[in-house]
Write an enzyme that holds these catalytic residues in place. Structure first.
Site, PDB file in Angstrom:
ATOM      1  CG  LEU A 272      20.191  10.964  68.548  1.00  0.00           C
ATOM      2  CD1 LEU A 272      18.919  11.054  69.388  1.00  0.00           C
ATOM      3  CD2 LEU A 272      19.886  10.359  67.177  1.00  0.00           C
TER       4      LEU A 272
ATOM      5  CG  ASP B 101      36.528  10.004  68.182  1.00  0.00           C
ATOM      6  OD1 ASP B 101      35.863   9.012  67.820  1.00  0.00           O
ATOM      7  OD2 ASP B 101      37.189  10.706  67.391  1.00  0.00           O
TER       8      ASP B 101
HETATM    9  O1  RIB Z   1      36.133  11.270  64.969  1.00  0.00           O
HETATM   10  C1  RIB Z   1      37.018  12.253  64.545  1.00  0.00           C
HETATM   11  C2  RIB Z   1      38.220  11.631  63.909  1.00  0.00           C
HETATM   12  O2  RIB Z   1      37.833  10.958  62.731  1.00  0.00           O
HETATM   13  C3  RIB Z   1      39.261  12.638  63.462  1.00  0.00           C
HETATM   14  O3  RIB Z   1      40.237  12.834  64.461  1.00  0.00           O
HETATM   15  C4  RIB Z   1      39.802  12.035  62.179  1.00  0.00           C
HETATM   16  O4  RIB Z   1      41.142  11.686  62.297  1.00  0.00           O
HETATM   17  C5  RIB Z   1      38.948  10.822  61.896  1.00  0.00           C
HETATM   18  O5  RIB Z   1      39.566   9.665  62.250  1.00  0.00           O
END
Ligand code: RIB
Length: 307
Positions: A223, A255
């Site tokens: 979120l 990520d």
């Molecule tokens: O989540 C971020 C990523 O999304 C970036 O690094 C970009 O490359 C896309 O893949």
């Protein structure tokens, strides 16, 4: 060589521009800053997991070019074991990223390049690693059919499976049924369920829909600045955000979260502790510019958790 964590995904070079606002169509605007660095959701997650202490294998496809070498360099520096196919023809991809000066929020346009040509056959040489991993993670930047095949192999081997369904897409129920955990953000949760996620209550409803669609253990909806929502068989729980400093750039925060979560699960943490660990990884990452470049070390994460 066995790995606790195996990740399938994309590497691209991130060309990130900072500005007070996006230019309009037909307008040229001078940016306030620019960086070129390693990105791609799968690669960022692999770097995050490895820097946080995980033993990580990363499956991808890159071109024989400068951007591809950038990937090899970032994996070597982070201790990621690269399980890489070199495409004979296609270039490594790139992402154009807009980062808003004041908020650090972002918008991304990605061309996956060689990684967009990953096939199911590319998984075969790594079958023993996929089936032998404790935790398997993928996203949707490479073809969805390949992500599906990867999840099927990982599930057959008994791995904990995590799908970060980004970018947003509708998915077949049989694919969701292969996932122990799904980790969409608000927009991705809406694409999967049709429920607009605007707050904790609507996130809970979307997460419950994902469980009803076949997700095995839990739906975890990120979120942004409001943290995350966990809905598992025991009920719903709001995971509050952590503060590690001023927010500079939110790109790659999801990520960081996914890589941290995978790392924590591979170390045997139960889900709530793993989500605290993931939240700490993400909280540090947003205080730094870039995506892979912003991932913290294990020592930094543990220091934040003890604060
Ligand atoms: O989540 C971020 C990523 O999304 C970036 O690094 C970009 O490359 C896309 O893949």
């Amino acid at each position: 060589m066995p790995h606790d964590i195996v990740i399938l995904g994309v590497f691209v070079a991130d060309a990130a521009f900072r500005s007070d606002r996006l230019p309009a169509l037909g307008e040229t605007k001078i940016a306030t800053g620019f960086t070129l660095g390693p990105g791609g959701k799968g690669s960022n997650q692999a770097v995050a997991a490895a820097k946080a202490g995980g033993n990580v294998g990363f499956i991808t496809r890159i071109g024989r070019d400068t951007f591809g070498q950038m990937g090899q360099d970032v994996w070597a520096a982070a201790g990621v074991h690269a399980l890489v196919m070199l495409d004979p023809d296609l270039p490594t991809g790139a992402a154009g990223i807009f980062v808003e000066d004041n908020s650090g929020l972002n918008a991304i346009l990605i061309s996956p390049g060689a990684a967009g040509a990953i096939t199911q056959a590319d998984l075969t040489p790594h079958a023993a690693i996929i089936t032998g991993a404790k935790v398997a993670v993928t996203q949707l930047e490479q073809p969805i059919a390949v992500a599906h095949a990867f999840l099927r192999m990982a599930r057959a081997g008994g791995a904990i499976t995590i799908l970060n369904p980004a970018p947003a897409a509708a998915l077949p129920a049989e694919m969701l049924a292969l996932c122990d955990y799904v980790t969409p953000n608000e927009k991705e949760a809406e694409a999967l369920t049709g429920i607009a996620v605007t707050d904790v209550a609507s996130a809970t409803a979307a997460a419950e829909a994902l469980l009803a669609m076949g997700v095995g253990k839990a739906a975890i909806i990120t979120l942004g600045a409001n943290g995350a929502l966990l809905r598992d068989r025991a009920g719903a729980r709001h995971i509050p955000p952590m503060q590690a400093g001023p927010v500079v750039d939110t790109t790659g925060a999801g990520d960081a979260f996914n890589g941290g979560f995978a790392c924590a699960l591979a170390q045997g943490m139960e889900v709530r502790a793993a989500l605290d660990f993931a939240t700490a990884v993400a909280a540090i990452s947003v205080t730094r510019q870039g995506t892979a470049a912003s991932m913290p070390t294990q020592a930094e994460v543990l220091a934040l958790l003890q604060r």
